[in-house]
Motif scaffolding. Structure first.
Motif: not given
Length: 676
Positions: A2-13, A170-172, A378-383
């Motif tokens: 779906d669109e969200l998965s495509k965006k995720l793969n594009r910006y967080f390969p 990278e997250i920001f 995700l865990s490292e981002f939260m940490r």
């Protein structure tokens, strides 16, 4: 995709994984999710279906070949010996053997102890010393008959199954390409949930579960039905949190071991979650006191020194009855053990009470098959976000109402900070965004305060939480859904013969009672219902009718006690048990019914009387008035004998009512009916 998965793969390969792959393998392999996704991230970080299938097979083979199952430990040990070298995936814990001055590793599933490990690994990954870490370990075998004490197993290399480093920028940068709702959905999918199947408030509750992982020293309580995934996040998703199952623990284990001079779980984990709060038990007498100290300040004293730690505390448990029943008969902290259940000071340290009953029981369609962050990412981002703070984020736009004390303010600030870190990690949010988070934070803290009021009474009377818009100076209040927005005492005139009173019930709690009286043509009979077998309540109602028969002509010559029948029903609205303090209210209800004249709108009658008409004062006036206010009363009738106790009532509470004093039962009838 779906669109969200495509965006995720594009910006967080390379940082995302298809969650259905995790699910498929998870069902056959008893390893934590972050172990699986580390491997899937290595071999399946692509959108090419064939490569994914090959990657899944590789991961399955690695788990089949290298993951140590406890029942096959001897087989694996034999492999290491026969092959000379072998790679295993296991949970490794390290201890210092001071007698030999070496660090020794213990393999959880392999059952090996005393395997020497290089001090460098201990320096790099200090969690090996506390609770242990899942690792990929290359092992070799060399038996030296000269050295009897040493283990023949050697650790050639050790790789924790966690991300070695994290670039928060990278997250920001990536976050800028997603809307608020899209980003929340990304977080939902990253913890395995399918956002399209969840209501908006459920998404917020799941985000709230993540706050202890991004906020230091945050205390969260979640009680609710079984099967809603309360402990899943702390056990499977984050390698930085530890779930204390069963609740039994010691001060040495949790805080500080004075014998070995080692800090306990609170110093080594970001979050300590207690599963099944009903079983929390300290072997040490002072355990709960030390826990209270730590929850309030993030520090605790052991021996001669004070220790600081950053761990958040999460309390998870089951509510066995319906919330309605619990609210009527007790309070929402009731599942806690007896040592805590009536300790208001302990619960006052809770920053948020998450209503587990608003989260649905987990069914297959609630789990996602789409892409989400690798849980370790995700865990490292939260940490990493724990190092930042947004506690002052709303000061630019809002200030908090005067009902919030210092503990309430800290709780609300911490919740706001935690949620903003998750949803707007780059600090890019608007006034509306902050207001949405602030309202959510106020509701959860108010839920704590409402229960404290039931446990601790008057000390916690100020529960009417609000915030003020600095620009318009408009004050907005928040309510707790399960307390019910609709007040018990409705606006407008009630029927003649109907009125409300407040008194202490059989359970010891103060509650609201409604008396309904019907007057019909008859022969002077009196019938009463709703009293069950409560002797004291029955006597109080009988007293009221006898006094009514003897004194009705003093009220009005038009009242007849011989040509009318009187039917009275008493309702214990809040389920606190019937009370003996009903006589005066019942007498006024009889007069109101007989005269066909309703009592004043939103009135509560306080006080009781003896058979001779002597008025008794109201016990615990401040607590009783608080219950009147919470029930929606605007006018209160109080006996003159209680006037001396007005000083015990907080002025801001007293000012909420139009108060009338009465001298005797006749005076009370006229004032209740608005006849001066």
């Amino acid at each position: 995709m779906d669109e969200l998965s495509k965006k995720l793969n594009r910006y967080f390969p390379g940082r995302v994984v298809r969650k259905d792959l995790t699910k498929k393998i998870k069902e056959g392999a008893n390893v934590p999710v972050y172990v699986l996704e580390y491997l899937l991230g290595m071999y399946c970080a692509t959108d090419d279906e064939n490569s994914i299938n090959d990657g899944v097979e590789t991961v399955k083979n690695i788990l089949a070949e290298n993951f140590v199952r406890p029942d096959e430990a001897e087989k694996v040990k034999s492999k290491v010996r026969e092959l000379g070298r072998f790679t295993v995936i296991d949970m490794i814990t390290v201890k210092l053997n001071e007698k030999l001055d070496i660090y020794q590793a213990e393999f959880s599933n392999l059952g090996l102890k005393g395997v020497e490990i290089s001090p460098q690994y201990v320096k790099d990954f200090d969690k090996l010393l506390a609770g242990g870490i899942w690792c990929i370990v290359k092992m070799s075998y060399f038996y030296d008959e000269e050295v009897k004490m040493a283990s023949p197993f050697n650790i050639d290399s050790l790789t924790p199954i966690q991300m070695p480093h994290m670039d928060i920028q990278e997250i920001f940068e990536g976050r800028k390409h997603f809307s608020k709702d899209e980003w929340i959905d990304v977080l939902m999918r990253s913890v395995g949930m399918e956002p399209t199947q969840l209501e908006q408030k459920v998404k917020w509750h799941i985000l709230e579960r993540m706050v202890p992982l991004v906020e230091n020293n945050y205390n969260l309580c979640e009680l609710g039905p079984r099967g809603t995934g309360k402990s899943h996040l702390y056990k499977e998703i984050s390698p930085n949190s530890i779930l204390v199952s069963g609740g039994q623990t010691t001060v040495a284990n949790l805080f500080y071991n004075m014998a070995s001079r080692q800090i306990g779980l609170v110093g080594l984990w970001d979050c300590v979650a207690f599963d099944e709060v009903a079983g929390i038990k300290f072997k040490d007498q002072d355990g709960i006191q030390i826990m209270k100290d730590f929850m309030a300040s993030g520090s605790f004293a052991r021996g001669k020194e004070e220790k600081n730690a950053n761990a958040s505390m999460v309390f998870i448990g089951n509510i066995n009855q319906s919330v309605d029943v619990l609210l009527k008969t007790s309070h929402l902290f009731e599942p806690f053990p007896e040592a805590m259940a009536n300790d208001a000071a302990f619960f006052d340290r809770m920053h948020y009470y998450l209503p587990g009953w608003e989260i649905p029981k987990m069914r297959p369609e609630y789990f996602t098959d789409e892409y989400g962050f690798i849980t370790d990412y995700l865990s490292e981002f939260m940490r990493e976000m724990r190092k930042r703070s947004f506690t002052d984020a709303f000061d630019k736009y809002f200030k908090l109402g005067n009902n919030l004390n210092q503990r309430d303010v800290i709780a609300v600030r911490k919740t706001v900070s935690g949620l903003l870190k998750l949803i707007y990690p780059d600090g890019n949010f608007s006034k509306e965004d902050v207001e949405e988070v602030l309202r959510y934070a106020l509701v959860g803290r108010r839920r704590v305060k409402e229960q404290l009021k039931k446990i601790g009474g008057m000390e916690f009377y100020d529960v009417h939480f609000s915030y003020i818009d600095i620009e318009t100076m408009e004050e907005k209040f928040v309510s707790v859904p399960e307390q019910g927005g609709g007040k018990i005492i409705p606006e407008g005139l009630s029927k003649p013969g109907h009125l409300y009173t407040v008194g202490r019930g059989k359970s010891g709690m103060i509650g609201v009672y409604k008396i309904e009286t019907e007057v019909v043509n008859g022969t002077g009979k009196f019938e009463k219902t709703g009293l069950g077998s409560d002797r004291e309540a029955k006597e109080a109602i009988e007293t009221a009718f006898r006094y009514f028969r003897a004194n009705s002509k003093n009220i009005s010559g038009t009242i007849s006690t011989s040509k009318k029948d009187y039917l009275m029903h008493v309702e214990d609205i809040q389920g606190v048990g019937l009370t003996s303090e009903l006589a005066l209210a019942a007498f006024i209800a009889l007069c109101s019914g007989a005269l066909s004249r309703p009592v004043q709108s939103q009135l509560v009658v306080l006080g009781s009387m003896s058979i001779g008409g002597t008025i008794n004062k109201v016990e615990e006036l401040a607590n009783v008035l608080q219950v009147c206010f919470d029930s929606g009363a605007k006018k209160v009738l109080i006996p003159m004998s209680s006037a001396a106790d007005i000083g015990t009532v907080p002025p801001e509470l007293f000012a909420k009512f139009q108060i009338s004093f009465y001298q005797d039962p006749k005076d009370a009838v006229f004032k209740a009916l608005g006849v001066e």
